[in-house]
Design a protein around this motif. Structure first.
Motif, mmCIF file in Angstrom:
data_model
loop_
_atom_site.group_PDB
_atom_site.id
_atom_site.type_symbol
_atom_site.label_atom_id
_atom_site.label_comp_id
_atom_site.label_asym_id
_atom_site.label_seq_id
_atom_site.Cartn_x
_atom_site.Cartn_y
_atom_site.Cartn_z
ATOM 1 N N LYS A 142 34.956 -30.680 5.692
ATOM 2 C CA LYS A 142 33.781 -29.088 5.277
ATOM 3 C C LYS A 142 34.060 -28.830 3.438
ATOM 4 N N ALA A 143 32.965 -28.596 3.515
ATOM 5 C CA ALA A 143 32.864 -28.389 1.440
ATOM 6 C C ALA A 143 32.115 -27.709 1.340
ATOM 7 N N THR A 144 32.477 -26.457 0.394
ATOM 8 C CA THR A 144 31.203 -24.923 0.001
ATOM 9 C C THR A 144 31.215 -25.419 -1.510
ATOM 10 N N ALA A 145 29.874 -24.286 -1.630
ATOM 11 C CA ALA A 145 29.623 -24.527 -2.972
ATOM 12 C C ALA A 145 28.031 -23.521 -3.323
ATOM 13 N N GLU A 146 28.598 -22.789 -4.556
ATOM 14 C CA GLU A 146 27.152 -22.117 -4.663
ATOM 15 C C GLU A 146 26.159 -22.961 -5.515
ATOM 16 N N PHE A 147 25.240 -22.338 -5.082
ATOM 17 C CA PHE A 147 23.586 -22.939 -5.784
ATOM 18 C C PHE A 147 22.972 -22.449 -5.566
ATOM 19 N N GLY A 148 21.579 -21.968 -6.498
ATOM 20 C CA GLY A 148 20.330 -20.988 -6.473
ATOM 21 C C GLY A 148 20.540 -20.424 -5.618
ATOM 22 N N GLY A 149 21.909 -19.307 -6.295
ATOM 23 C CA GLY A 149 22.251 -18.076 -6.139
ATOM 24 C C GLY A 149 22.576 -17.597 -4.238
ATOM 25 N N ARG A 150 22.725 -18.993 -3.736
ATOM 26 C CA ARG A 150 23.215 -19.379 -2.280
ATOM 27 C C ARG A 150 25.031 -19.682 -2.475
ATOM 28 N N LYS A 151 25.387 -19.288 -1.443
ATOM 29 C CA LYS A 151 26.961 -19.826 -0.920
ATOM 30 C C LYS A 151 26.352 -21.012 0.426
ATOM 31 N N TRP A 152 26.934 -21.775 -0.142
ATOM 32 C CA TRP A 152 26.380 -23.100 0.679
ATOM 33 C C TRP A 152 27.699 -23.349 1.793
ATOM 34 N N THR A 153 28.054 -23.855 3.150
ATOM 35 C CA THR A 153 28.496 -25.081 3.449
ATOM 36 C C THR A 153 27.912 -26.154 3.945
ATOM 37 N N ALA A 154 29.299 -27.226 3.430
ATOM 38 C CA ALA A 154 28.497 -28.390 3.571
ATOM 39 C C ALA A 154 28.780 -29.065 4.829
ATOM 40 N N TRP A 155 29.457 -30.320 5.481
ATOM 41 C CA TRP A 155 29.936 -31.160 6.765
ATOM 42 C C TRP A 155 29.186 -32.336 4.978
ATOM 43 N N PHE A 156 30.511 -33.139 5.165
ATOM 44 C CA PHE A 156 30.068 -34.600 5.002
ATOM 45 C C PHE A 156 30.502 -35.542 5.476
ATOM 46 N N SER A 157 30.184 -36.854 5.314
ATOM 47 C CA SER A 157 31.138 -38.095 6.882
ATOM 48 C C SER A 157 31.042 -39.310 5.472
#
Length: 302
Positions: free
Chosen positions: A152-167
């Motif tokens: 899991k990773a999180t970031a803010e971009f484009g005025g939204r909060k995002w949660t990503a899952w990377f492999s």
């Protein structure tokens, strides 16, 4: 007749992507199902398949709809060429949900955001460039996403909060749309309001990869784009959305507009009205952009 074909291929495929010279590389193609909320005032969700094609020096992200229908379009175009009778292809093919093409140039991940507009009887590419530095906060939390072990990773971009899952099992620091910069391919990403959610559905090798589809080839499109600052890009594209045939209309006299089209009901003028409505319906179908903080007074996105 060639000009007439150009008008309608612009109407059908100006939302597509293009290049001047075909690449004979092998691409890693990743299929992402995008679930999104097109309207702010509605809970209705829509789904579309998008693809991220990764080659040696760049990646290309776009709606898969036009690419996926290439063989159908090829059969219909060849039948029209053989018979000499034009056919309204809008009755048999699906239109994409999104019109942009996003190219990330490796290794610095410069993003080029491209749209197509009409310029007289020809399509014209317009683009803006940006380098995005995502401030990812990587968590120790892990989860199985499809066939892959992900983190899991999180970031803010484009005025939204995002949660990503990377492999890290997929060694590409890339992802759908503009997202990138994690130590493995993003296999899932969504904003906290679940307005946009991409989930990796599969992948395959594409030998002899060509960025240009058959539909794009016959539309005489070019990879050459006019680059401009983002604010000017937004204004230019918004003007096109308000009047898609502004550059074509002065070239069409009344006699030409009143001509009938072999194999079709109605005149060229009737077809232009139909295509204009199709454009406007397409552009008005989404008032909930991925990026909320676009530098434009008109926030509507395709």
């Amino acid at each position: 007749m060639k000009q007439l074909f150009s008008i309608f291929f612009i109407a059908l495929f100006a939302i597509a992507n293009a290049q001047d010279k075909d690449s004979k590389e092998t691409a890693n193609r990743f299929f992402y199902e995008l679930t999104f909320k097109p309207k702010n005032d509605s809970a209705k969700l829509e789904k579309v398949m998008s693809v991220l094609d990764i080659v040696k020096d760049r990646s290309v992200y776009r709606d898969y709809t036009v690419i996926g229908q290439d063989s159908i379009i090829k059969v219909q175009i060849e039948a029209m060429q053989k018979s000499g009778v034009f056919k309204d292809m809008s009755k048999s093919i699906r239109m994409p949900k999104f019109s942009e093409k996003i190219v990330k140039i490796y290794p610095d991940m410069k993003v080029q955001y491209i749209e197509r507009i009409a310029s007289g009887f020809s399509p014209m590419g317009i683009a803006y460039n940006e380098t995005i530095k995502f401030d990812w906060k990587i968590s120790n939390e892990k989860e199985k996403i499809g066939a892959y072990n992900a983190q899991k990773a999180t970031a803010e971009f484009g005025g939204r909060k995002w949660t990503a899952w990377f492999s890290t099992e997929l060694p590409f620091q890339d992802g759908p749309y503009k997202f990138s910069g994690l130590p493995g391919l993003i296999v899932k990403i969504e904003d906290d309001g679940k307005n946009y959610s991409w989930v990796l559905q599969g992948n395959k090798k594409v030998p002899n990869w060509e960025e240009l589809s058959y539909a794009e080839k016959i539309s005489n499109m070019s990879l050459k784009v006019t680059e401009m600052p983002r604010e000017k890009f937004e204004k230019t594209f918004n003007d096109f959305k308000k009047d898609p045939f502004a550059s074509v209309r002065p070239m069409m006299n009344q006699e030409m507009m009143s001509k009938s089209i072999p194999g079709m009901d109605g005149t060229i003028g009737d077809m232009m009205k139909k295509q204009e409505k199709m454009y406007k319906d397409f552009f008005n179908s989404n008032d909930n952009p991925i990026e909320l903080n676009q530098p434009s007074s008109d926030k509507k996105k395709k």
